[in-house]
Write a protein that holds these residues in place. Structure first.
Motif, PDB file in Angstrom:
ATOM      1  N   GLU A 101       0.835  -1.211   0.000  1.00 36.68           N
ATOM      2  CA  GLU A 101       0.000   0.000   0.000  1.00 36.68           C
ATOM      3  C   GLU A 101       0.866   1.256   0.000  1.00 36.68           C
ATOM      4  O   GLU A 101       0.559   2.237  -0.684  1.00 36.68           O
ATOM      5  CB  GLU A 101      -0.940  -0.021   1.209  1.00 36.68           C
ATOM      6  N   LEU A 102       1.954   1.230   0.746  1.00 40.37           N
ATOM      7  CA  LEU A 102       2.856   2.382   0.772  1.00 40.37           C
ATOM      8  C   LEU A 102       3.506   2.563  -0.598  1.00 40.37           C
ATOM      9  O   LEU A 102       3.715   3.690  -1.056  1.00 40.37           O
ATOM     10  CB  LEU A 102       3.920   2.186   1.861  1.00 40.37           C
ATOM     11  N   ALA A 103       3.789   1.447  -1.264  1.00 35.84           N
ATOM     12  CA  ALA A 103       4.476   1.507  -2.555  1.00 35.84           C
ATOM     13  C   ALA A 103       3.634   2.197  -3.629  1.00 35.84           C
ATOM     14  O   ALA A 103       4.182   2.748  -4.581  1.00 35.84           O
ATOM     15  CB  ALA A 103       4.863   0.098  -3.007  1.00 35.84           C
ATOM     16  N   ILE A 104       2.305   2.191  -3.462  1.00 37.03           N
ATOM     17  CA  ILE A 104       1.434   2.833  -4.452  1.00 37.03           C
ATOM     18  C   ILE A 104       1.660   4.353  -4.479  1.00 37.03           C
ATOM     19  O   ILE A 104       1.494   5.017  -5.496  1.00 37.03           O
ATOM     20  CB  ILE A 104      -0.048   2.501  -4.157  1.00 37.03           C
ATOM     21  N   PHE A 105       2.091   4.881  -3.350  1.00 40.35           N
ATOM     22  CA  PHE A 105       2.349   6.311  -3.243  1.00 40.35           C
ATOM     23  C   PHE A 105       3.695   6.691  -3.868  1.00 40.35           C
ATOM     24  O   PHE A 105       3.927   7.834  -4.241  1.00 40.35           O
ATOM     25  CB  PHE A 105       2.322   6.678  -1.747  1.00 40.35           C
ATOM     26  N   MET A 106       4.604   5.730  -3.999  1.00 39.69           N
ATOM     27  CA  MET A 106       6.007   6.028  -4.277  1.00 39.69           C
ATOM     28  C   MET A 106       6.429   6.183  -5.735  1.00 39.69           C
ATOM     29  O   MET A 106       7.330   6.962  -6.014  1.00 39.69           O
ATOM     30  CB  MET A 106       6.906   4.916  -3.687  1.00 39.69           C
ATOM     31  N   PRO A 107       5.873   5.407  -6.693  1.00 41.59           N
ATOM     32  CA  PRO A 107       6.589   5.269  -7.960  1.00 41.59           C
ATOM     33  C   PRO A 107       6.882   6.578  -8.673  1.00 41.59           C
ATOM     34  O   PRO A 107       7.942   6.693  -9.287  1.00 41.59           O
ATOM     35  CB  PRO A 107       5.685   4.367  -8.812  1.00 41.59           C
ATOM     36  N   VAL A 108       5.976   7.546  -8.606  1.00 43.42           N
ATOM     37  CA  VAL A 108       6.219   8.750  -9.387  1.00 43.42           C
ATOM     38  C   VAL A 108       7.266   9.641  -8.726  1.00 43.42           C
ATOM     39  O   VAL A 108       8.183  10.147  -9.365  1.00 43.42           O
ATOM     40  CB  VAL A 108       4.903   9.514  -9.628  1.00 43.42           C
ATOM     41  N   ILE A 109       7.137   9.799  -7.408  1.00 39.34           N
ATOM     42  CA  ILE A 109       8.069  10.694  -6.725  1.00 39.34           C
ATOM     43  C   ILE A 109       9.401  10.001  -6.463  1.00 39.34           C
ATOM     44  O   ILE A 109      10.463  10.619  -6.482  1.00 39.34           O
ATOM     45  CB  ILE A 109       7.446  11.252  -5.428  1.00 39.34           C
ATOM     46  N   MET A 110       9.362   8.701  -6.217  1.00 37.87           N
ATOM     47  CA  MET A 110      10.585   7.959  -5.850  1.00 37.87           C
ATOM     48  C   MET A 110      10.670   6.703  -6.682  1.00 37.87           C
ATOM     49  O   MET A 110      10.490   5.603  -6.181  1.00 37.87           O
ATOM     50  CB  MET A 110      10.505   7.533  -4.376  1.00 37.87           C
ATOM     51  N   PRO A 111      10.940   6.825  -7.988  1.00 38.82           N
ATOM     52  CA  PRO A 111      10.916   5.645  -8.855  1.00 38.82           C
ATOM     53  C   PRO A 111      11.889   4.550  -8.407  1.00 38.82           C
ATOM     54  O   PRO A 111      11.702   3.392  -8.723  1.00 38.82           O
ATOM     55  CB  PRO A 111      11.281   6.196 -10.236  1.00 38.82           C
ATOM     56  N   ASN A 112      12.918   4.933  -7.668  1.00 35.19           N
ATOM     57  CA  ASN A 112      13.907   3.931  -7.263  1.00 35.19           C
ATOM     58  C   ASN A 112      13.695   3.389  -5.856  1.00 35.19           C
ATOM     59  O   ASN A 112      14.557   2.684  -5.329  1.00 35.19           O
ATOM     60  CB  ASN A 112      15.321   4.522  -7.359  1.00 35.19           C
ATOM     61  N   ALA A 113      12.567   3.746  -5.232  1.00 30.61           N
ATOM     62  CA  ALA A 113      12.326   3.253  -3.880  1.00 30.61           C
ATOM     63  C   ALA A 113      12.126   1.743  -3.922  1.00 30.61           C
ATOM     64  O   ALA A 113      11.179   1.255  -4.516  1.00 30.61           O
ATOM     65  CB  ALA A 113      11.098   3.926  -3.281  1.00 30.61           C
TER      66      ALA A 113
END
Ligand SMILES: [Ca+2]
Length: 155
Positions: A101-113
């Motif tokens: 669920e946290l990963a859904i927030f990440m890809p655009v701002i933090m593509p390498n998270a």
């Protein structure tokens, strides 16, 4: 993190009519010895939506993303927004936010998270060590400024 470091956050929100088009966060970190560092995170709706469409991953709409981003970026300065951000991330309404669920927030701002990096940060607030965050743990994560560390790619 914020041991001995004074953090100032300036937020700029740009709207066209009632449409949010850009959010902008500028940090000024002042160390005890007087050293200052500046960081800036800018997200435009047009860039966000273009990237989100090009990715083969689940993402949030820009409006929801901006609602989650605000407490993430502002930490304790946006405490009142934490419950709403939590509700947007807890997509299955389980009362906890897991890595997916946290990963859904990440890809655009933090593509390498990577999941490992997220897990590392989650563990700082995951008191009962179930690899998930309840509202109390999420609030602690945000108030500690860990959201900013994640967004800036710090460990
Ligand atoms: Ca959940």
């Amino acid at each position: 993190m914020s041991n001995g470091i004074d953090v100032r956050v300036d937020e700029t929100v740009i709207r066209q009519g009632d449409r949010l088009v850009e959010v902008d966060y500028i940090y000024t970190e002042t160390r005890e010895n007087g050293d200052q560092r500046n960081y800036q995170i800018t997200v435009k709706r047009s860039d966000y939506e273009r990237l989100a469409t090009s990715m083969n991953k689940s993402t949030l709409s820009f409006d929801k993303f901006a609602k989650v981003l605000r407490p993430f970026m502002m930490g304790k300065f946006a405490s009142e927004d934490i419950p709403a951000a939590f509700g947007l991330l807890d997509t299955d309404h389980s009362g906890t936010i897991d890595l997916g669920e946290l990963a859904i927030f990440m890809p655009v701002i933090m593509p390498n998270a990577s999941p490992y990096m997220l897990l590392h940060h989650i563990q700082k607030a995951d008191k009962n060590c179930d690899y998930k965050l309840n509202l109390e743990e999420f609030t602690s994560l945000v108030n500690q400024g860990i959201g900013r560390d994640i967004a800036l790619g710090r460990l």
